[in-house]
Scaffold this motif. Structure first.
Motif, PDB file in Angstrom:
ATOM      1  N   GLY A 227       0.803  -1.221   0.000  1.00 10.25           N
ATOM      2  CA  GLY A 227       0.000   0.000   0.000  1.00 10.25           C
ATOM      3  C   GLY A 227       0.835   1.270   0.000  1.00 10.25           C
ATOM      4  O   GLY A 227       0.302   2.369  -0.010  1.00 10.25           O
ATOM      5  N   SER A 228       2.150   1.113  -0.014  1.00 12.43           N
ATOM      6  CA  SER A 228       2.995   2.310  -0.078  1.00 12.43           C
ATOM      7  C   SER A 228       3.487   2.481  -1.497  1.00 12.43           C
ATOM      8  O   SER A 228       3.401   1.562  -2.312  1.00 12.43           O
ATOM      9  CB  SER A 228       4.178   2.162   0.873  1.00 12.43           C
ATOM     10  OG  SER A 228       5.003   1.109   0.432  1.00 12.43           O
ATOM     11  N   PHE A 229       4.014   3.688  -1.811  1.00 15.05           N
ATOM     12  CA  PHE A 229       4.673   3.860  -3.095  1.00 15.05           C
ATOM     13  C   PHE A 229       5.826   4.813  -2.910  1.00 15.05           C
ATOM     14  O   PHE A 229       5.894   5.551  -1.922  1.00 15.05           O
ATOM     15  CB  PHE A 229       3.699   4.348  -4.176  1.00 15.05           C
ATOM     16  CG  PHE A 229       3.267   5.788  -4.021  1.00 15.05           C
ATOM     17  CD1 PHE A 229       3.967   6.810  -4.666  1.00 15.05           C
ATOM     18  CD2 PHE A 229       2.177   6.112  -3.238  1.00 15.05           C
ATOM     19  CE1 PHE A 229       3.575   8.123  -4.514  1.00 15.05           C
ATOM     20  CE2 PHE A 229       1.794   7.427  -3.095  1.00 15.05           C
ATOM     21  CZ  PHE A 229       2.484   8.447  -3.730  1.00 15.05           C
ATOM     22  N   LEU A 230       6.782   4.761  -3.838  1.00 19.73           N
ATOM     23  CA  LEU A 230       7.903   5.687  -3.733  1.00 19.73           C
ATOM     24  C   LEU A 230       8.216   6.259  -5.095  1.00 19.73           C
ATOM     25  O   LEU A 230       7.881   5.669  -6.121  1.00 19.73           O
ATOM     26  CB  LEU A 230       9.141   5.019  -3.123  1.00 19.73           C
ATOM     27  CG  LEU A 230       9.544   3.635  -3.573  1.00 19.73           C
ATOM     28  CD1 LEU A 230      11.033   3.550  -3.761  1.00 19.73           C
ATOM     29  CD2 LEU A 230       9.133   2.672  -2.490  1.00 19.73           C
ATOM     30  N   ILE A 231       8.852   7.422  -5.091  1.00 24.96           N
ATOM     31  CA  ILE A 231       9.335   8.022  -6.322  1.00 24.96           C
ATOM     32  C   ILE A 231      10.848   8.044  -6.199  1.00 24.96           C
ATOM     33  O   ILE A 231      11.385   8.511  -5.186  1.00 24.96           O
ATOM     34  CB  ILE A 231       8.777   9.449  -6.510  1.00 24.96           C
ATOM     35  CG1 ILE A 231       7.240   9.401  -6.503  1.00 24.96           C
ATOM     36  CG2 ILE A 231       9.292  10.047  -7.804  1.00 24.96           C
ATOM     37  CD1 ILE A 231       6.588  10.753  -6.630  1.00 24.96           C
ATOM     38  N   VAL A 232      11.529   7.472  -7.189  1.00 23.52           N
ATOM     39  CA  VAL A 232      12.992   7.412  -7.112  1.00 23.52           C
ATOM     40  C   VAL A 232      13.577   8.135  -8.317  1.00 23.52           C
ATOM     41  O   VAL A 232      12.905   8.367  -9.323  1.00 23.52           O
ATOM     42  CB  VAL A 232      13.496   5.946  -7.093  1.00 23.52           C
ATOM     43  CG1 VAL A 232      12.926   5.192  -5.918  1.00 23.52           C
ATOM     44  CG2 VAL A 232      13.154   5.233  -8.389  1.00 23.52           C
ATOM     45  N   ASN A 233      14.838   8.451  -8.183  1.00 25.22           N
ATOM     46  CA  ASN A 233      15.583   9.047  -9.280  1.00 25.22           C
ATOM     47  C   ASN A 233      15.789   7.978 -10.345  1.00 25.22           C
ATOM     48  O   ASN A 233      16.282   6.890 -10.055  1.00 25.22           O
ATOM     49  CB  ASN A 233      16.926   9.528  -8.724  1.00 25.22           C
ATOM     50  CG  ASN A 233      17.814  10.101  -9.807  1.00 25.22           C
ATOM     51  OD1 ASN A 233      17.829   9.608 -10.922  1.00 25.22           O
ATOM     52  ND2 ASN A 233      18.556  11.140  -9.466  1.00 25.22           N
ATOM     53  N   ALA A 234      15.425   8.290 -11.589  1.00 24.37           N
ATOM     54  CA  ALA A 234      15.428   7.256 -12.629  1.00 24.37           C
ATOM     55  C   ALA A 234      16.840   6.782 -12.971  1.00 24.37           C
ATOM     56  O   ALA A 234      17.006   5.710 -13.545  1.00 24.37           O
ATOM     57  CB  ALA A 234      14.742   7.777 -13.874  1.00 24.37           C
ATOM     58  N   ASP A 235      17.862   7.581 -12.676  1.00 29.41           N
ATOM     59  CA  ASP A 235      19.225   7.143 -12.999  1.00 29.41           C
ATOM     60  C   ASP A 235      19.827   6.336 -11.860  1.00 29.41           C
ATOM     61  O   ASP A 235      20.342   5.246 -12.045  1.00 29.41           O
ATOM     62  CB  ASP A 235      20.121   8.348 -13.284  1.00 29.41           C
ATOM     63  CG  ASP A 235      19.605   9.102 -14.487  1.00 29.41           C
ATOM     64  OD1 ASP A 235      19.013   8.451 -15.363  1.00 29.41           O
ATOM     65  OD2 ASP A 235      19.781  10.346 -14.544  1.00 29.41           O
ATOM     66  N   THR A 236      19.755   6.872 -10.644  1.00 31.66           N
ATOM     67  CA  THR A 236      20.464   6.228  -9.529  1.00 31.66           C
ATOM     68  C   THR A 236      19.568   5.309  -8.734  1.00 31.66           C
ATOM     69  O   THR A 236      20.041   4.536  -7.907  1.00 31.66           O
ATOM     70  CB  THR A 236      20.996   7.304  -8.578  1.00 31.66           C
ATOM     71  OG1 THR A 236      19.856   8.015  -8.047  1.00 31.66           O
ATOM     72  CG2 THR A 236      21.903   8.272  -9.310  1.00 31.66           C
ATOM     73  N   LEU A 237      18.236   5.404  -8.955  1.00 39.72           N
ATOM     74  CA  LEU A 237      17.241   4.631  -8.201  1.00 39.72           C
ATOM     75  C   LEU A 237      17.247   4.979  -6.716  1.00 39.72           C
ATOM     76  O   LEU A 237      16.861   4.149  -5.890  1.00 39.72           O
ATOM     77  CB  LEU A 237      17.443   3.107  -8.406  1.00 39.72           C
ATOM     78  CG  LEU A 237      17.378   2.592  -9.824  1.00 39.72           C
ATOM     79  CD1 LEU A 237      17.371   1.077  -9.845  1.00 39.72           C
ATOM     80  CD2 LEU A 237      16.128   3.093 -10.548  1.00 39.72           C
ATOM     81  N   GLU A 238      17.726   6.185  -6.373  1.00 37.36           N
ATOM     82  CA  GLU A 238      17.659   6.582  -4.957  1.00 37.36           C
ATOM     83  C   GLU A 238      16.323   7.235  -4.666  1.00 37.36           C
ATOM     84  O   GLU A 238      15.751   7.920  -5.516  1.00 37.36           O
ATOM     85  CB  GLU A 238      18.804   7.563  -4.628  1.00 37.36           C
ATOM     86  CG  GLU A 238      20.139   6.838  -4.518  1.00 37.36           C
ATOM     87  CD  GLU A 238      21.316   7.785  -4.702  1.00 37.36           C
ATOM     88  OE1 GLU A 238      21.078   9.000  -4.856  1.00 37.36           O
ATOM     89  OE2 GLU A 238      22.453   7.307  -4.695  1.00 37.36           O
ATOM     90  N   ASP A 239      15.854   7.067  -3.433  1.00 35.47           N
ATOM     91  CA  ASP A 239      14.547   7.598  -3.046  1.00 35.47           C
ATOM     92  C   ASP A 239      14.462   9.108  -3.220  1.00 35.47           C
ATOM     93  O   ASP A 239      15.388   9.838  -2.865  1.00 35.47           O
ATOM     94  CB  ASP A 239      14.286   7.321  -1.551  1.00 35.47           C
ATOM     95  CG  ASP A 239      13.703   5.952  -1.377  1.00 35.47           C
ATOM     96  OD1 ASP A 239      13.878   5.150  -2.303  1.00 35.47           O
ATOM     97  OD2 ASP A 239      13.103   5.669  -0.329  1.00 35.47           O
ATOM     98  N   LEU A 240      13.339   9.580  -3.753  1.00 34.10           N
ATOM     99  CA  LEU A 240      13.052  11.009  -3.714  1.00 34.10           C
ATOM    100  C   LEU A 240      11.991  11.232  -2.625  1.00 34.10           C
ATOM    101  O   LEU A 240      12.214  11.993  -1.687  1.00 34.10           O
ATOM    102  CB  LEU A 240      12.561  11.494  -5.080  1.00 34.10           C
ATOM    103  CG  LEU A 240      13.589  11.339  -6.223  1.00 34.10           C
ATOM    104  CD1 LEU A 240      12.952  11.677  -7.564  1.00 34.10           C
ATOM    105  CD2 LEU A 240      14.807  12.219  -5.996  1.00 34.10           C
ATOM    106  N   VAL A 241      10.850  10.555  -2.749  1.00 35.38           N
ATOM    107  CA  VAL A 241       9.826  10.627  -1.697  1.00 35.38           C
ATOM    108  C   VAL A 241       9.140   9.272  -1.585  1.00 35.38           C
ATOM    109  O   VAL A 241       9.190   8.473  -2.513  1.00 35.38           O
ATOM    110  CB  VAL A 241       8.715  11.662  -2.037  1.00 35.38           C
ATOM    111  CG1 VAL A 241       9.186  13.072  -1.832  1.00 35.38           C
ATOM    112  CG2 VAL A 241       8.195  11.439  -3.432  1.00 35.38           C
ATOM    113  N   SER A 242       8.496   9.036  -0.469  1.00 34.01           N
ATOM    114  CA  SER A 242       7.644   7.840  -0.376  1.00 34.01           C
ATOM    115  C   SER A 242       6.454   8.123   0.518  1.00 34.01           C
ATOM    116  O   SER A 242       6.523   8.980   1.409  1.00 34.01           O
ATOM    117  CB  SER A 242       8.442   6.641   0.150  1.00 34.01           C
ATOM    118  OG  SER A 242       8.689   6.803   1.509  1.00 34.01           O
ATOM    119  N   PHE A 243       5.345   7.444   0.234  1.00 29.79           N
ATOM    120  CA  PHE A 243       4.115   7.634   0.993  1.00 29.79           C
ATOM    121  C   PHE A 243       3.542   6.279   1.343  1.00 29.79           C
ATOM    122  O   PHE A 243       3.734   5.320   0.615  1.00 29.79           O
ATOM    123  CB  PHE A 243       3.065   8.361   0.129  1.00 29.79           C
ATOM    124  CG  PHE A 243       3.397   9.795  -0.150  1.00 29.79           C
ATOM    125  CD1 PHE A 243       3.056  10.791   0.759  1.00 29.79           C
ATOM    126  CD2 PHE A 243       4.050  10.149  -1.317  1.00 29.79           C
ATOM    127  CE1 PHE A 243       3.363  12.111   0.485  1.00 29.79           C
ATOM    128  CE2 PHE A 243       4.352  11.462  -1.577  1.00 29.79           C
ATOM    129  CZ  PHE A 243       4.012  12.458  -0.681  1.00 29.79           C
TER     130      PHE A 243
END
Length: 1582
Positions: free
Chosen positions: A672-688
């Motif tokens: 039930g959670s989702f995250l937005i990551v940087n498309a190059d490094t796959l590091e987290d930007l935000v998550s809810f």
């Protein structure tokens, strides 16, 4: 019941006591010998004193059931009993008082233990059941063991005492049924068991424990220890922990709700629903196609040892339903696409050129295919249910062993090239992981699996297996034969390598931490791989480990593509070759380890767990996937084909999406959670984390990507503002989980699909629900389309949508092609918009189960698909319409045929709808009424009523028949010999005229006779072994089999009874039958064809499935058989250069078949390569070089196919249907024959070049308005043509001259037959409106007259100068023979004329009709033919008429089985029997009358004798009947069921039969077969 003690020494009876009525089941002496206890079925035990001469001293009463077992205590003071109700009771002895005080019993020692109840023997019973099937027990106190005997014939050895239920045991087989008793010998050396039903006494030697250990060391041959015992599998004290991986794998069953094999059936069931929609215009399939380009994935998570180097150094492995051949230099893949479901195992041929793969399926198949050509060599089916889990080739490559996934894990040994099963056996209840054939002795093999290690040897059609001899069999994961035939090495689930010699475990070596999954034998040594991620090299005895390689990121070679997911992945497959070690891991990676250490990653894919999430990058050739394996991966779609980045997630995910600028990537997780990551490094930007249920779809709004829509399984869609990272809206109102989301171009509107097939619309950003009518939805400009509902995609749902969901869709960016994925693993392409139901599509199989997602790349050049359970990411190259002809496409066409089949043709329709009658089952041809003659009761005549005087005073009776034109000496006829047949079956059969012997003879057929006609002498010879009509004929063109012909006949059921259809193979010159093939083609055989080598024969049936069968005709063996098509198949022919490829054509049908071993594989012809091509009804087939096939259609076009793709259409090769085509072997020229009006340019016969580009037309000078050619054959400079009009014509190629060789009536029945009074010629009149004159000595037709109406009867005048013809329309005509001019004609009746006769004095003409009347005409009054009288009171229609010799009377046989006599010309009936008896008849053709009662046979209950004729000598009568038989009787034959000779050849229903003058010949006319048979009469010698 009595009991008799005997004295042991001399067996004399000591005493005889009978106290009980019931059977005595048990008796025992007390240990001190003082008493005897006798237990009976009266529920009691009697105690007798031995010393007191067996006086009864006590009685134990307490049981309420029969006594089963008893034991005395050592001090003879107590007795314990068991009874049938399962109670255990104790008694004091000898009084028999029951003991209830348990304390007293604690001290009791038992002298013997044969009871089955009690704490000491609890262990003999299974844990969770209370079955009463153990008959006998006996304890051996010294060695503390217990032996039991049960109902299943098992002797078991357990420890004594055994207190816990379900104790471990050793079991011994030998008895066949229940064992009634088991006892130890006094010295405990032997066990004796006796069998109930097998009447046997077995003696078993007991080997105590310490001995068994020594026994092993001394003599490994004698396995006394375990004879053939098997371990029990109850709870073990020392159970090692079960490895989680193995645990998972043992539980996989691979069962499917729906197998692909079920689809045709399901479609048939759902056909009804779509009859209506199929009529509507269906959307056509798209022009462009896709082709599988690359697969990321390798099946390592549940398969082992499935990765090999091929001969050429390519790598072969499998994933999903695809066999992959990977070229590591070029980084390209080629695919074997023959499977339609998950491949579970792969084995490589010793020469490394062929591979065997086994798949999941209801009837699962094994394909052996060539890694170079990717063509199947053989397909093995019909032996394994659910799936095939292990395979191995023998060292010589001839045999293949396979293991199935059925409950018994059946093991089968195959001769794979022939497709024959050599042996089969049940393997084990538990899962088997490996099978290996002994490289030195191909009759031996081993299998290893869960708690299973067995050594097998082939015995006839079975296999005999022995368990490996180790204390407790561990679970084996892999096994391999070593350097000699008795050495075997197996890897266990605990990390040991077991070393076996024969069946004995010699020693174990610790090789890995955790299970050993793969072991591979080298020339000198072994290599193993295990769960610990280590590859180990060993010497040839497993003494030393020579080298280990750890699979780690650190050792990856610098140029390696992709990334290792983790260090030390579990290794599932190892193979060596080309200086490298090839390694497959559980994580779906394939690595190459260099001997010096560096590792190269070649291929990788997701690990176990379903893959659902898929997104393609907005402007780069990349895609992202997210899977239940808790990883997010980025893949490069450019030719480098590698994984660019990977990130582990804390939970599995089901969806992902790139932002419109490609910089961010949103991933929805299963918690039930989702995250937005940087498309190059796959590091987290935000998550809810706002929801509890799985996030099912996630989408950035188009343009600036301002909003993010997140759909979850709990029916809500949340809308987030990406910049401020806040939730700004929630879409509510859905009733079910959400499956798909799409934004419109403006980023304002959301389209949502739910699992309940609802479609909703919401407005961003607040999420207000909108209602939009369907017509408007199409006008909205959607940014993407991945939804599966709505009118614009209505056509994507299949016919069988109940069992198959469309799970994913994606519209290409140019909005022309919609790709879909469904539950059955199909990827389909549709032309967008897909309006209307059941649109046509292109379909591709590669994924095995669900296709969970499909996406086009940003430029539509690739289609990317992911398969749920198969963990694959597949990349498909999109091939636009332009260069499609150059490439092969693998698609299959859609299923429901269009109704339009290219037109209508009466001949085709007739051929398709014809029902062939079986002669043996035929019924009346004429509508008869009344009682049959042989069942009528005779009224006695006057003479018989009175007492006749011994000598008759009356005048002698006159002759029955005037015998004027026979020589003085009358001789009876002994036999008939078939001399000539006029007729050819051209109206509903095809391709049935051939040249033989370099064109000297021709062969054809009619009725049930094969005819060879010599063209120089015009002599015919006949093959008459068929019992019913021949429907097809072919000749063997191979020089090894000259003049070999195959003919197929009609039959009813395919139940192998006498009337079932058959194919005869025979020699055309000697008429010897070489082979008879009895077949299951119920209805009949409609096409036969020999293969290129001449050894195989292909046949097609008329059964409802239109089965296609291949035979080895010399052995009479069926090689393969398969359902052909739901509608009629007309022709199937082998390619002239092949024994494995053939083509079948029929109603809306063309299929290209391959024989692989014993399996038939087929592909439908693909039409979509040509714009607007439609599947028409195909009628004929021919072949060209380079895999070209030509098929002739009903519309007159010829289709040209390359492989199975349509490449060209030769439009209007004929103006009407192309019925026949012939490929000349020597020069490749093709002859076609069709239906056409002859014109200056065209004709119904054409000769073409090899490519069907140019042609030359021939005109057949037959004078028909329309020529219709049904058969063609080409010899040297001549073409042989068979026509619908029953002519066979030879056409010269140079001068186009036509020579008619054979004539016949084109339509039947031939009712009329008239023989000339003095010459050997005769006339026939038939339904086709012609009267033909035939000459017997000249063997040909002399003349024919077209009357323009069907003719029914014909007769010569007594002088032979006139002919009278009766017509079906009631008219009759009289012709003058000399000029063929009409002398007179008249029509006084409106219904068919049945018989017409001149009186012997040529004065009168009698005309009998269906109107129950006979009219008389006086010919002396001239040609205006006025009727002078008629006979009345005829009960039914007239069949035959005969005049008396003096022209004063006429006899009439009628349809009511009554024969009447009338005066001529007054028409008065003569009823006086004695008067009738004195008439002498000029002719006799009646089937009725006392004189001929004997011609009616017993089995004419449904059918009739239809015609008869008495010979001119008056001594014989021939008859014809509805069964197609000609019979010869003596005349008269007043006795019922008279003796006769019968002659076969005609089809059902003879219509007429006549003697020619001087009784030289008999002519018989056929109804169904339109043929005239001429039989030579053989007269008895003087």
């Amino acid at each position: 019941m009595a009991h008799l003690p005997f004295s042991e020494s001399d067996m004399t009876e000591v005493v005889h006591i009978k106290d009980r009525k019931e059977a005595i089941h048990e008796l025992k002496y007390s240990p001190d010998g003082a008493h005897l206890a006798v237990g009976s079925n009266d529920n009691s035990v009697d105690i007798y004193g031995v010393v007191q001469r067996y006086k009864k001293v006590g009685e134990c009463i307490g049981s309420n059931s029969f006594i089963t077992h008893m034991d005395w205590s050592t001090d003879s003071k107590h007795l314990q009993t068991n009874d049938g109700s399962g109670r255990r009771l104790f008694y004091r002895m000898p009084s028999g008082k029951e003991v209830t005080n348990r304390e007293e019993l604690k001290l009791v020692q038992w002298a013997s233990w044969t009871c089955v109840l009690g704490p000491e023997v609890n262990g003999i019973w299974p844990k969770y059941s209370d079955i009463n099937d153990i008959n006998s027990v006996d304890a051996n106190f010294n060695n503390q063991v217990l032996v039991t005997a049960d109902d299943y014939g098992l002797v078991k050895l357990l420890r004594y005492p055994c207190v816990k239920k379900g104790a471990k045991f050793k079991k011994y087989l030998g008895h066949s049924a229940h064992i009634t008793n088991a006892r130890w010998s006094h010295d405990y050396q032997w066990v004796i068991t006796i069998g109930g039903a097998d009447h046997s006494v077995f003696q078993w030697k007991f080997v105590p424990e310490r001995k068994s250990k020594e026994a092993l060391h001394i003599a490994p041959q004698e396995t006394l220890a375990d004879s053939n015992s098997e371990e029990s599998d109850s709870d073990q004290s020392d159970v090692p922990e079960m490895d989680s991986e193995i645990e998972q794998e043992t539980q996989l069953t691979y069962r499917r709700q729906v197998y692909k094999e079920d689809l045709p059936q399901l479609k048939e069931q759902s056909k009804e629903k779509h009859r209506a929609t199929a009529m509507k215009k269906r959307e056509r399939a798209p022009g462009s196609g896709v082709k599988l380009h690359f697969i990321h994935g390798y099946r390592g998570y549940d398969c082992r040892s499935n990765l090999f180097y091929t001969q050429t150094g390519e790598i072969v492995y499998h994933v999903a339903a695809v066999g992959v051949v990977y070229n590591r230099q070029q980084n390209t893949q080629r695919f074997y696409m023959g499977h339609d479901d998950d491949i579970l195992c792969l084995a490589i041929h010793p020469l490394k050129d062929f591979v065997a793969t086994g798949q999941v399926g209801r009837d699962s198949s094994i394909h052996i295919w060539d890694t170079e050509t990717l063509k199947p060599m053989s397909v093995l089916k019909g032996s394994h249910q659910l799936g095939v889990c292990a395979l191995d080739f023998s060292a010589d490559g001839k045999r293949l062993a396979s293991v199935g996934l059925d409950d018994n894990h059946t093991i089968v040994l195959w001769d794979w090239r022939k497709g024959e099963k050599l042996s089969a056996m049940r393997g084990s209840k538990d899962k088997i992981f490996v099978v290996k054939i002994n490289p030195y002795l191909p009759d031996k093999l081993i299998t290893a699996g869960v708690k299973h290690m067995k050594f097998w040897h082939k015995a006839g059609g079975g296999l005999i297996g022995r368990k490996g001899n180790m204390g407790k069999t561990e679970t084996m994961m892999c096994a391999v034969y070593g350097w000699s035939e008795e050495m075997v090495f197996s890897g266990t689930c605990t990390g040991d390598i077991c070393i076996w010699r024969d069946m004995f475990l010699m020693k174990t070596v610790k090789a890995h931490d955790g299970p050993v999954f793969s072991v591979h034998a080298l020339e000198k040594g072994f290599v193993t791989g295990g769960k610990d991620g280590i590859v180990a090299l060993w010497d040839d005895t497993f003494e030393r480990c020579l080298k280990t390689y750890a699979i780690k990121r650190a050792v990856l070679a610098p140029g390696s593509k992709g990334l290792l997911l983790e260090d030390n992945p579990s290794i599932r497959a190892i193979s060596l070759g080309h200086g490298h070690i090839l390694v497959g891991t559980k994580n779906g990676e394939i690595l190459e380890v260099d001997k010096s250490g560096p590792i190269t990653l070649l291929v990788q894919g997701h690990m176990e767990g379903e893959v659902w999430g898929l997104a393609t990058h907005p402007h780069l050739p990349l895609c992202a996937t997210v899977s239940d394996d808790k990883t997010l991966r980025i893949w490069d779609l450019s030719p480098s084909h590698c994984m660019l980045a990977v990130r582990k997630l804390r939970k599995g995910g089901r969806c992902c999406c790139f932002s419109p600028d490609g910089k961010a990537l949103a991933v929805g997780l299963n918690d039930g959670s989702f995250l937005i990551v940087n498309a190059d490094t796959l590091e987290d930007l935000v998550s809810f984390h706002h929801r509890k249920d799985i996030i099912s779809d996630i989408r950035f709004s188009p343009g600036a990507g301002k909003y993010l829509a997140v759909a979850s399984g709990d029916t809500f869609v949340d809308i987030y503002n990406v910049m401020s990272s806040k939730r700004v809206g929630v879409c509510k109102g859905c009733l079910n989980y959400i499956t798909h989301l799409d934004w419109d171009k403006r980023g304002k509107l959301l389209q949502v699909n739910t699992g309940a097939k609802e479609q909703f619309f919401f407005e961003a950003p607040r999420g207000k629900r909108q209602t939009i009518p369907a017509t408007e939805v199409e006008k909205i400009d959607w940014s993407t389309w991945t939804c599966v509902l709505g009118t614009s995609v209505e056509g994507i749902w299949p016919v069988i949508s109940e069992v198959s969901e469309v799970t994913a869709a994606c519209l290409s960016n140019d909005r022309k092609v919609l790709a879909t994925g469904d539950d059955l693993g199909y990827v389909k392409l549709f032309r967008y918009p897909v309006k209307g139901k059941y649109a046509k599509f292109k379909r591709y199989v590669a994924h095995s189960t669900h296709v969970t997602n499909v996406r086009w790349t940003h430029d539509d050049s690739l289609l990317v698909t992911v398969g749920g359970g198969d963990t694959c990411l597949m990349i498909w190259a999109h091939e636009p319409e332009s260069h499609r002809e150059l490439k092969q496409c693998d698609s299959e066409e859609s299923d429901i045929e269009s109704e339009d089949d290219g037109g209508y043709d009466s001949d085709v329709t007739r051929e398709n709808e014809i029902n062939y009658t079986i002669k043996a089952l035929s019924t009346n041809m004429r509508p008869m009424t009344g009682v049959k003659p042989h069942l009528q009761l005779k009224e006695p005549s006057v003479d018989e009523r009175g007492s006749r005087p011994p000598v008759s005073r009356a005048l002698p009776q006159p002759e029955k028949l005037q015998t004027n034109n026979v020589g003085k000496k009358k001789r009876p006829i002994e036999d008939l010999v078939l001399e000539l047949v006029f007729g050819y079956r051209g109206n509903d059969c095809r391709n049935n005229v051939h040249y033989l012997n370099e064109g000297a003879d021709i062969i054809y057929h009619t009725a049930s006779v094969g005819i060879v006609l010599n063209l120089t002498t015009s002599c015919q010879s006949f093959y008459v072994e068929h019992s019913d009509d021949i429907l097809c004929l072919t000749i063997n063109q191979h020089p090894k089999f000259p003049n070999v012909v195959a003919t197929g006949q009609v039959g009813d059921t395919g139940d192998m009874s006498a009337t079932s259809p058959s194919i005869h193979v025979w020699d055309a010159m000697t008429k010897q039958t070489l082979s008879v093939l009895r077949c299951f083609h119920s209805g009949g055989v409609c096409s036969v064809s020999f293969s290129a080598t001449g050894k195989l024969l292909l046949s097609v049936g008329l059964d409802p499935e239109h089965t296609v069968t291949i035979w080895k005709w010399q052995e009479g063996a069926k090689v393969a058989s398969r359902i052909g098509h739901t509608q009629r198949i007309f022709v199937a022919e082998f390619r002239p250069d092949s024994d494995t490829h053939f083509v079948s054509v029929g109603i809306k049908h063309v299929r290209f078949w391959t024989l692989a071993g014993r399996a038939l594989l087929s592909k439908k012809g693909v039409l979509s390569s040509i714009e607007d091509a439609r599947m028409q009804t195909m009628l004929s087939v021919a072949f060209g070089a380079n895999n070209l096939t030509f098929t002739g259609t009903i519309s007159g076009d010829v289709c040209v196919w390359k492989e199975h793709i349509l490449v060209r259409i030769v439009a209007k090769a004929h103006t009407g249907p192309v019925f026949t085509m012939y490929t000349t072997l020597r020069d490749g020229l093709i002859v076609t024959g069709g239906k056409e009006r002859p014109s200056k340019e065209g004709g119904a016969l054409k000769l073409w070049d090899q490519e069907l580009k140019r042609c030359r037309a021939f005109r057949l000078e037959t004078g028909q308005i329309i020529d219709c050619v049904r058969s063609v054959c080409r010899g040297k400079g001549k073409i042989l043509v068979g026509t619908r009009n029953a002519e066979i014509i030879e056409v010269g190629e140079k001068n186009a001259a036509c020579n008619i060789l054979v004539n016949g009536h084109m339509d039947g029945p031939i009712w009329g037959l008239g023989t000339h009074p003095s010459r050997d010629v005769f006339l026939s009149a038939a339904e086709d409106g012609t009267v033909r004159l035939w000459d017997i000595p000249e063997k040909k037709m002399l003349n024919k007259v077209n009357l323009g109406h069907p003719a029914r009867t014909i007769s010569y005048s007594p002088e032979g100068d006139m002919v009278a013809i009766g017509m079906k329309n009631g008219e009759f005509i009289i012709l003058l023979v000399a000029s063929l001019k009409i002398w007179g004609k008249k029509r006084d009746r409106r219904s068919p004329i049945q018989d017409i006769r001149f009186s012997p004095n040529s004065r009168y003409l009698a005309v009998g009709s269906t109107e129950s009347a006979v009219d008389f005409y006086d010919l002396t009054l001239g040609p205006q033919l006025n009727r002078i009288n008629c006979c009345r009171d005829i009960p039914s229609f007239v069949m035959q008429m005969d005049f008396s010799a003096d022209s004063a009377y006429v006899q009439i046989s009628t349809g009511a089985y009554k024969r009447l006599v009338y005066e001529v010309p007054s028409g008065k009936q003569v009823t006086e029997q004695s008067h009738i008896d004195r008439i002498t008849w000029a002719t006799w053709t009646s089937v009725l009358g006392d004189e001929v009662i004997g011609i009616w046979s017993r089995n004419t209950d449904k059918a009739d004798v239809t015609c008869a004729c008495v010979s001119h000598s008056g001594l014989n009568i021939v008859t014809g009947d509805d069964f197609g038989m000609v019979k010869l009787f003596d005349f008269p034959c007043p006795e019922k069921f008279a003796k006769h000779k019968r002659f076969l050849g005609h089809a059902a229903h003879l219509t007429n039969v006549r003697f020619t003058n001087a009784d030289r010949f008999v002519v018989s006319a056929g109804g169904d077969d339109r043929s005239l048979f001429v039989w030579r009469c053989v007269h008895a010698p003087h």
